[in-house]
Enzyme design. Structure first.
Site: not given
Ligand code: PGA
Length: 256
Positions: A9, A11, A98, A100, A170, A176, A216, A237
Site C-alpha cells: 500500500n 498510500k 483502511h 487512515e 491492522e 506507521g 510496521s 505500507g
Molecule cells: P505500515 O502501514 O506498514 O507503514 O505500518 C501499513 C498500512 O497502513 O497498510
C-alpha cells in the site's frame, strides 16, 4: 486452500516515474527469487494504476489494487473514483476500510458496507482493513472491537460473496509507528478472526479466507509473522516503497 498474499500500500507516495521504477524492479527481483505461489499486489495511487496494470499484465503472480473507491456506482461526485472504473483498467482488488480512511475521511461501518457491496457488484475483491486503536487494546476491548467491525461492514453478505473478501487485520497502534504486534499477539487475533468467520459462514469459508497482517511489517519481522498458522501474508505500507525491502518481505515465504 487459501492463498498467500503480500500487498504493498503506497498510500500518497511516489510520482509516476518513481512508481513505474519501483514496480519494474520489484517484479524483476520477485520473479528471480520467488519459488512459491505468493500473490503480490501493488496498491498504487489511482493515477498510476492503469500503468502499473500494464506492467503486470500476463503475470498470474501479480495483481493491482486501488486504495479506495466511492460507495456509489456513478454520478455527480467530483473528484471521486468508482469501482467500475477500477475494474475497467484490469485491477482486481480494492482496499476498503483502511484506518487512515476511517480516521481522516470519517468512513464509518455503514459506508464501508456500501463500498464492499459496490466493489463486489463490479467484480472487485475487497481487501477489507480493520483493527483496534491503542486505547482499545489497553482496555482489553480489542476482540470486541474487531468482531464488531467485521459484523457491521461484512456480515450482511452471504457466504459466496464473503468468500471473495481478503481480510487485513491492522492494529492502528502498529501502523506507521514501528511498533509491530508480536507474532503471538497477531496470531491470537487472527485465530479469533477465523473462528468468528467460521461461526458466521461455516468452516469451509473460514479455512479458505486469507487473513493478512498489517502494521510496521518489515524485512526483519515478516518471516516470523508469516510463519504463524493463521497469518497468510501482509499489507505493507512504508516497507513497500523500496523494491529491495518489499521483495524481501514477499520472498520471506521461501524459507517458511
Ligand atoms: P505500515 O502501514 O506498514 O507503514 O505500518 C501499513 C498500512 O497502513 O497498510
Amino acid at each position: 486452500m487459501r492463498r498467500k498474499i503480500v500487498a504493498g500500500n503506497w498510500k500518497m507516495n511516489k510520482n509516476y516515474h518513481e512508481g513505474m521504477e519501483l514496480v519494474a524492479e520489484a517484479m524483476h527481483m520477485i520473479n528471480d527469487e520467488l519459488n512459491t505461489e505468493v500473490l503480490t499486489i501493488f496498491a498504487s495511487p489511482f493515477i498510476h494504476l492503469a500503468n502499473v496494470q500494464k506492467l503486470i499484465n500476463g503475470y498470474s503472480n501479480f495483481a493491482t489494487a486501488a486504495q479506495n473507491c466511492h460507495h456509489e456506482n456513478s454520478g455527480a461526485y467530483t473528484g471521486e473514483i468508482a469501482a467500475s472504473m477500477i475494474h475497467s483498467i484490469g485491477a482486481s482488488y480494492v482496499l476498503i476500510g483502511h484506518s487512515e480512511r476511517r480516521q481522516y475521511f470519517k468512513e464509518d461501518h455503514a459506508m464501508l458496507a456500501k463500498k464492499v457491496d459496490v466493489a463486489l457488484e463490479n467484480h472487485l475483491s475487497p481487501i477489507f482493513c480493520f483493527g483496534e486503536l491503542k486505547e482499545e487494546r489497553e482496555n482489553a476491548k480489542h476482540f470486541e472491537v474487531v468482531a464488531n467491525q467485521l459484523k457491521e461492514s461484512l456480515y450482511h453478505l452471504d457466504a459466496t460473496a464473503f468468500s471473495k473478501i481478503i481480510l487485513a487485520y491492522e492494529p492502528v497502534w502498529a501502523i506507521g509507528t514501528g511498533l509491530t504486534a508480536s507474532p503471538e499477539q497477531a496470531q491470537e487475533m487472527h485465530a479469533f478472526i477465523r473462528s468468528n468467520i467460521e461461526t458466521q459462514f461455516g468452516k469451509e469459508v473460514a479455512v479458505n479466507c486469507s487473513i493478512l497482517y498489517g502494521g510496521s511489517c518489515n524485512p526483519q519481522n515478516a518471516k516470523t509473522l508469516f510463519s504463524q498458522p493463521d497469518i497468510d501474508g501482509g499489507l505493507i505500507g512504508g516497507a513497500s516503497l523500496k523494491s529491495r525491502d518489499f521483495t524481501t518481505i514477499v520472498t520471506s515465504f521461501n524459507s517458511i
